[in-house]
Design an enzyme around this catalytic site. Structure first.
Site, mmCIF file in Angstrom:
data_model
loop_
_atom_site.group_PDB
_atom_site.id
_atom_site.type_symbol
_atom_site.label_atom_id
_atom_site.label_comp_id
_atom_site.label_asym_id
_atom_site.label_seq_id
_atom_site.Cartn_x
_atom_site.Cartn_y
_atom_site.Cartn_z
ATOM 1 N N ASP A 11 53.865 33.960 58.814
ATOM 2 C CA ASP A 11 53.122 32.702 58.595
ATOM 3 C C ASP A 11 53.801 31.792 57.582
ATOM 4 O O ASP A 11 54.104 30.643 57.875
ATOM 5 C CB ASP A 11 51.699 32.985 58.091
ATOM 6 C CG ASP A 11 50.802 33.568 59.168
ATOM 7 O OD1 ASP A 11 51.117 33.387 60.368
ATOM 8 O OD2 ASP A 11 49.791 34.205 58.815
ATOM 9 N N ARG A 51 44.127 35.900 43.268
ATOM 10 C CA ARG A 51 44.239 34.492 43.700
ATOM 11 C C ARG A 51 44.270 33.475 42.569
ATOM 12 O O ARG A 51 45.107 32.563 42.593
ATOM 13 C CB ARG A 51 43.136 34.156 44.707
ATOM 14 C CG ARG A 51 43.161 35.019 45.966
ATOM 15 C CD ARG A 51 44.519 35.049 46.615
ATOM 16 N NE ARG A 51 44.563 35.943 47.770
ATOM 17 C CZ ARG A 51 45.677 36.252 48.416
ATOM 18 N NH1 ARG A 51 46.828 35.754 48.038
ATOM 19 N NH2 ARG A 51 45.639 37.074 49.439
ATOM 20 N N ASP A 111 40.210 33.481 50.725
ATOM 21 C CA ASP A 111 41.362 33.214 49.860
ATOM 22 C C ASP A 111 41.716 31.733 49.765
ATOM 23 O O ASP A 111 42.125 31.251 48.713
ATOM 24 C CB ASP A 111 42.556 34.058 50.302
ATOM 25 C CG ASP A 111 42.325 35.528 50.006
ATOM 26 O OD1 ASP A 111 41.701 35.814 48.959
ATOM 27 O OD2 ASP A 111 42.749 36.383 50.794
ATOM 28 N N SER A 141 45.852 43.119 59.301
ATOM 29 C CA SER A 141 46.197 42.142 58.280
ATOM 30 C C SER A 141 46.005 42.824 56.928
ATOM 31 O O SER A 141 44.934 43.345 56.629
ATOM 32 C CB SER A 141 45.266 40.928 58.399
ATOM 33 O OG SER A 141 45.200 40.270 57.155
#
Ligand code: ARG
Length: 393
Positions: A13, A96, A125, A177
């Site tokens: 990605d 994060r 996220d 994932s």
């Protein structure tokens, strides 16, 4: 040319994002945060840097943020006993705001107008990164290509990558994932979306199954000083080594797995599994020690704070005034949280079996049913009368 700082992982990605942003007229600067994710086979940070440059980045920043992650994010959450919906120790969520902090810092240094990330529009996220960036610098533009680009599948992305010579590892089959750092691993998608099905063994990365591990228990002592874990089995260890060590030992005994359906911030329920051996051991020990040294009112009040604290972390409100104020409260409560907890690890379980502290509020001469008893039972009579008085008609 307008500059953008991209939170880059080296995966498909974010590699496609580099090119995608360039096509839209941006100079792309990649930022890779090392939070102890360890990376995959043959992957290291030089390899990731090489990939970013080959994909079209003009510059790559790689920052080892593990110490800061542990001291400023993991530890406050541990002291607060922050657990989301009873099962999730927040490894991904805690990382994060730290990534956001450095995105902003590098954007300032580079005089970039924008930052970008590779989060999907369905997850937590994106919220955490963007809310944090917005608090730290409301003027920065935020770009989330995955929310708006044209690719509808992984295959289309792979096609795009091949067309533009973006280096990717297409041989790697990706059934899940995964997000990983030193505090734990979050695993979702694929077969896990079938709620009725037990997660297959191959979904777990660092923990053995409860049946695979040793049939003998392993005893472990964790010593805390003011709420901070400082020793394992009497041996002083630096926090990073201590956590790494507990991840290994806990993993051997299948400790730290959880399988949950959770409430995402964006209103979706999702199934995710987690592995956090060190976190599970440290949370268990920390709560046990607090039970010994904090008085009843403080302990019960703190339980409410724990819930709120976990929500704030999960909701992306790390840099909020409430979280800051709660840290003030939590820090005060940790003054007396020093001592040693003995734990037994066995077949997926981690339980406290012994405790010791110079600040213990346990008084054997009061609780005992033996002949050393010093408790004046006659006092109980008057206490009960007054205690129950308001409720009598
Ligand atoms: N559900 C977790 C959270 O919101 C983890 C999200 C990322 N998970 C993943 N497998 N990529 O914090």
């Amino acid at each position: 040319m307008k500059k953008v700082v991209l939170a880059y992982s080296g995966g498909l990605d974010t590699s496609c994002i580099v090119r995608w942003l360039k096509e839209r007229g941006y100079e792309v600067i990649c930022f890779v945060a090392d939070l102890g994710q360890g990376l995959g086979q043959g992957e290291n940070f030089e390899e990731i840097e090489r990939r970013a440059l080959a994909a079209g980045a003009s510059k790559v920043y790689i920052r080892d943020l593990q110490e800061e992650f542990i001291n400023d994010f993991i530890l406050p959450a541990l002291k607060a006993n922050a657990v989301y919906e009873g099962k999730y120790l927040l490894a991904t969520a805690l990382g994060r705001p730290l990534i956001a902090k450095y995105l902003v810092q590098i954007a300032h240094k580079e005089k970039a107008a924008a930052v970008a990330h590779g989060c999907t529009g369905k997850g937590n996220d994106q919220v955490r990164l963007e809310v944090a960036v917005g608090i730290l610098d409301p003027k920065l533009e935020i770009i989330a290509p995955v929310r708006e680009w044209e690719f509808k599948s992984r295959d289309e992305e792979i096609e795009y990558a091949l067309k533009y010579n973006i280096p990717i590892d297409v041989t790697k089959k990706k059934p899940y994932s995964i997000d990983r750092n030193i505090w734990g691993i979050s695993i979702e998608a694929g077969i896990l979306e079938n709620l009725e099905q037990e997660p297959p063994e191959d979904a777990y990365m660092i923990t053995k199954s409860a049946t695979q591990g040793s049939s003998y228990p392993r005893y472990l002592e964790v010593t805390f000083s003011k709420g901070v874990p400082v020793k394992i089995d009497g041996k002083a260890m630096k926090l990073k080594n201590l956590i790494t060590h507990l991840n290994e030992v806990g993993g051997q005994f299948g400790v730290g797995r959880s399988d949950m359906v959770e409430n995402r911030l964006v209103g979706i329920k999702s199934r995710e599994i987690y592995e956090a051996p060190a976190g599970t051991i440290l949370h268990t020990a920390h709560r046990e020690l607090e039970a010994l040294v904090l008085d009843r009112e403080l302990l019960h009040f703190k339980e409410m704070i724990s819930l709120k604290y976990a929500e704030l972390v999960y909701y992306g409100l790390w840099f909020s005034a409430l979280k800051d104020a709660l840290d003030g409260f939590v820090t005060k409560t940790q003054k007396l949280v020093s001592g040693t907890i003995r734990l037994r690890l066995s077949k997926g379980n981690c339980v406290a079996v012994g405790r010791k502290s110079a600040n213990s509020l346990y008084k054997k001469e009061l609780s005992t049913y033996g002949k050393e008893d010093k408790f004046d039972q006659k006092l109980a009579e008057g206490f009960i009368k007054l205690w129950g008085m308001p409720y009598k008609r």
